[in-house]
Design a protein around this motif. Sequence first.
Motif, mmCIF file in Angstrom:
data_model
loop_
_atom_site.group_PDB
_atom_site.id
_atom_site.type_symbol
_atom_site.label_atom_id
_atom_site.label_comp_id
_atom_site.label_asym_id
_atom_site.label_seq_id
_atom_site.Cartn_x
_atom_site.Cartn_y
_atom_site.Cartn_z
ATOM 1 N N LYS A 68 0.815 -1.201 0.199
ATOM 2 C CA LYS A 68 0.202 0.069 0.057
ATOM 3 C C LYS A 68 0.874 1.300 -0.046
ATOM 4 C CE LYS A 68 -3.819 2.393 1.610
ATOM 5 N NZ LYS A 68 -5.229 2.395 2.176
ATOM 6 N N ALA A 69 1.823 1.134 0.813
ATOM 7 C CA ALA A 69 2.872 2.509 0.835
ATOM 8 C C ALA A 69 3.428 2.461 -0.756
ATOM 9 C CB ALA A 69 3.913 2.240 1.929
ATOM 10 N N ASP A 70 3.841 1.402 -1.359
ATOM 11 C CA ASP A 70 4.508 1.488 -2.733
ATOM 12 C C ASP A 70 3.427 2.224 -3.453
ATOM 13 O OD1 ASP A 70 6.630 0.367 -1.681
ATOM 14 O OD2 ASP A 70 6.215 -1.570 -2.289
ATOM 15 N N ALA A 71 2.202 1.796 -3.686
ATOM 16 C CA ALA A 71 0.970 2.107 -4.452
ATOM 17 C C ALA A 71 0.965 3.831 -4.069
ATOM 18 C CB ALA A 71 0.048 1.504 -4.237
ATOM 19 N N LEU A 72 0.988 4.299 -2.581
ATOM 20 C CA LEU A 72 0.691 5.569 -2.425
ATOM 21 C C LEU A 72 1.716 6.531 -2.657
ATOM 22 C CD1 LEU A 72 -0.832 5.063 1.127
ATOM 23 C CD2 LEU A 72 -2.137 6.034 -0.833
ATOM 24 N N GLU A 73 3.047 6.021 -3.100
ATOM 25 C CA GLU A 73 4.087 6.726 -3.413
ATOM 26 C C GLU A 73 3.804 7.604 -4.711
ATOM 27 O OE1 GLU A 73 8.326 5.905 -2.960
ATOM 28 O OE2 GLU A 73 7.554 3.804 -2.190
ATOM 29 N N THR A 74 2.742 6.983 -5.520
ATOM 30 C CA THR A 74 2.460 7.843 -6.708
ATOM 31 C C THR A 74 1.255 8.728 -6.742
ATOM 32 O OG1 THR A 74 1.461 6.025 -7.720
ATOM 33 C CG2 THR A 74 3.640 5.864 -8.058
ATOM 34 N N SER A 75 0.598 8.748 -5.572
ATOM 35 C CA SER A 75 -0.529 9.585 -5.593
ATOM 36 C C SER A 75 -0.161 10.845 -5.537
ATOM 37 C CB SER A 75 -1.209 9.389 -3.957
ATOM 38 O OG SER A 75 -0.367 9.938 -3.058
ATOM 39 N N ASP A 76 -1.243 11.581 -5.933
ATOM 40 C CA ASP A 76 -1.081 13.261 -5.896
ATOM 41 C C ASP A 76 -0.936 14.057 -4.891
ATOM 42 O OD1 ASP A 76 -1.693 12.757 -8.928
ATOM 43 O OD2 ASP A 76 -3.807 13.312 -8.816
ATOM 44 N N SER A 77 -1.327 13.455 -3.590
ATOM 45 C CA SER A 77 -1.199 14.269 -2.562
ATOM 46 C C SER A 77 -0.401 13.507 -1.425
ATOM 47 C CB SER A 77 -2.653 14.578 -1.880
ATOM 48 O OG SER A 77 -2.552 15.021 -0.482
ATOM 49 N N PRO A 78 0.989 13.888 -1.316
ATOM 50 C CA PRO A 78 1.983 13.273 -0.518
ATOM 51 C C PRO A 78 1.396 13.223 1.092
ATOM 52 C CG PRO A 78 3.210 14.611 -2.122
ATOM 53 C CD PRO A 78 1.712 14.947 -2.334
ATOM 54 N N GLU A 79 0.852 14.413 1.363
ATOM 55 C CA GLU A 79 0.281 14.415 2.761
ATOM 56 C C GLU A 79 -0.796 13.412 2.921
ATOM 57 O OE1 GLU A 79 -0.729 18.413 0.958
ATOM 58 O OE2 GLU A 79 0.580 17.077 0.631
ATOM 59 N N ASP A 80 -1.888 13.287 2.083
ATOM 60 C CA ASP A 80 -2.874 12.303 2.304
ATOM 61 C C ASP A 80 -2.281 11.107 2.353
ATOM 62 O OD1 ASP A 80 -4.566 14.688 2.475
ATOM 63 O OD2 ASP A 80 -5.303 14.510 0.295
ATOM 64 N N ALA A 81 -1.457 10.708 1.194
ATOM 65 C CA ALA A 81 -0.846 9.428 1.362
ATOM 66 C C ALA A 81 -0.416 9.024 2.497
ATOM 67 C CB ALA A 81 0.173 9.394 0.220
ATOM 68 N N LEU A 82 0.503 10.010 3.066
ATOM 69 C CA LEU A 82 0.977 9.570 4.437
ATOM 70 C C LEU A 82 -0.025 9.388 5.327
ATOM 71 C CD1 LEU A 82 3.662 9.548 6.235
ATOM 72 C CD2 LEU A 82 3.491 12.012 6.494
ATOM 73 N N VAL A 83 -1.131 10.157 5.408
ATOM 74 C CA VAL A 83 -2.039 9.962 6.444
ATOM 75 C C VAL A 83 -2.917 8.911 6.281
ATOM 76 C CG1 VAL A 83 -4.104 11.059 7.701
ATOM 77 C CG2 VAL A 83 -2.248 12.489 7.343
ATOM 78 N N GLY A 125 7.095 3.457 5.446
ATOM 79 C CA GLY A 125 6.713 4.762 5.924
ATOM 80 C C GLY A 125 7.737 5.800 5.717
ATOM 81 N N ALA A 126 8.784 5.668 5.989
ATOM 82 C CA ALA A 126 9.811 6.644 5.962
ATOM 83 C C ALA A 126 9.809 7.277 4.515
ATOM 84 C CB ALA A 126 11.260 6.114 6.181
ATOM 85 N N ARG A 127 9.580 6.495 3.493
ATOM 86 C CA ARG A 127 9.620 6.878 2.066
ATOM 87 C C ARG A 127 8.302 7.781 1.881
ATOM 88 N NH1 ARG A 127 10.800 1.726 0.972
ATOM 89 N NH2 ARG A 127 8.681 1.096 0.184
ATOM 90 N N LEU A 128 7.079 7.579 2.298
ATOM 91 C CA LEU A 128 5.922 8.344 2.381
ATOM 92 C C LEU A 128 6.153 9.537 3.106
ATOM 93 C CD1 LEU A 128 3.070 5.947 2.831
ATOM 94 C CD2 LEU A 128 3.851 7.000 0.589
ATOM 95 N N LEU A 129 6.902 9.718 4.207
ATOM 96 C CA LEU A 129 7.182 10.809 5.008
ATOM 97 C C LEU A 129 8.154 11.668 4.370
ATOM 98 C CD1 LEU A 129 7.180 12.391 7.603
ATOM 99 C CD2 LEU A 129 9.043 10.976 8.553
ATOM 100 N N THR A 130 9.223 11.196 3.858
ATOM 101 C CA THR A 130 10.189 11.877 2.856
ATOM 102 C C THR A 130 9.532 12.596 1.668
ATOM 103 O OG1 THR A 130 11.858 10.287 3.441
ATOM 104 C CG2 THR A 130 12.301 11.680 1.568
ATOM 105 N N GLY A 144 11.768 7.831 9.917
ATOM 106 C CA GLY A 144 10.863 6.790 9.914
ATOM 107 C C GLY A 144 10.699 5.899 11.106
ATOM 108 N N THR A 145 11.730 6.266 12.119
ATOM 109 C CA THR A 145 11.797 5.774 13.358
ATOM 110 C C THR A 145 10.593 6.435 14.102
ATOM 111 O OG1 THR A 145 14.081 4.937 13.325
ATOM 112 C CG2 THR A 145 13.087 5.198 15.371
ATOM 113 N N ASP A 146 10.695 7.852 13.986
ATOM 114 C CA ASP A 146 9.760 8.458 14.800
ATOM 115 C C ASP A 146 8.358 7.995 14.376
ATOM 116 O OD1 ASP A 146 11.815 10.067 15.967
ATOM 117 O OD2 ASP A 146 11.655 11.414 14.324
#
Length: 197
Positions: A68-83, A125-130, A144-146
């Motif tokens: 799911k994280a991998d798929a969300l990496e291509t979403s239009d909204s990085p913040e929505d993907a992270l949340v 998760g760290a990739r989505l955060l970055t 990512g640890t946080d």
Amino acid sequence: MRADARKNRDHVLAVAGAAIAEQGVDVSLRDIARKADVGLATLLRHFPTREALLEALLHTSFEELTAKADALETSDSPEDALVAWLRDCVGWTTEYRGVTVLMAAAIEDTGSALHASCVTLRAAGARLLTRAQAVGAARSDLDGTDLFALIAALAWLGDQPALASRAGHLFDVVADAVLTGTGAGAAPGGGATKGGS
């Protein structure tokens, strides 16, 4: 593995999943074996440690959250993907009471059967955060640890009967604290776009 042995293993996993969901990760392995109608030696032959049992039980979920994280990496909204990913992780961890305690320990314990899966999940998760940080949508002083620690903290809240009713609200508070409110998909007025939990 023979078909009968695989069937026996799958049955033990199903019983273990129900027992852990009800009693938490500290449930006795002897009790799991008894409920599965197998000897403790049989259970230990398949799963020599509690962590090995949990890894087998949770493996598919780890893979699904990572995908799911991998798929969300291509979403239009990085913040929505992270949340969205954070919400899914917290929701999943509350299915098995106390699992985040073992996951947090496994991150540092290379000998744990859970170590590789937990490290992979943290990296996802760290990739989505970055990605969210790159567009100014998430605080730059988190890693990512946080994020992994926040998931554990929110999951702990969900495990507490006296606090569980506040878990959704506190998730939104934490999400607002992680986000800066300045990304392209930020909600009007700043902070995370609210969703049910």
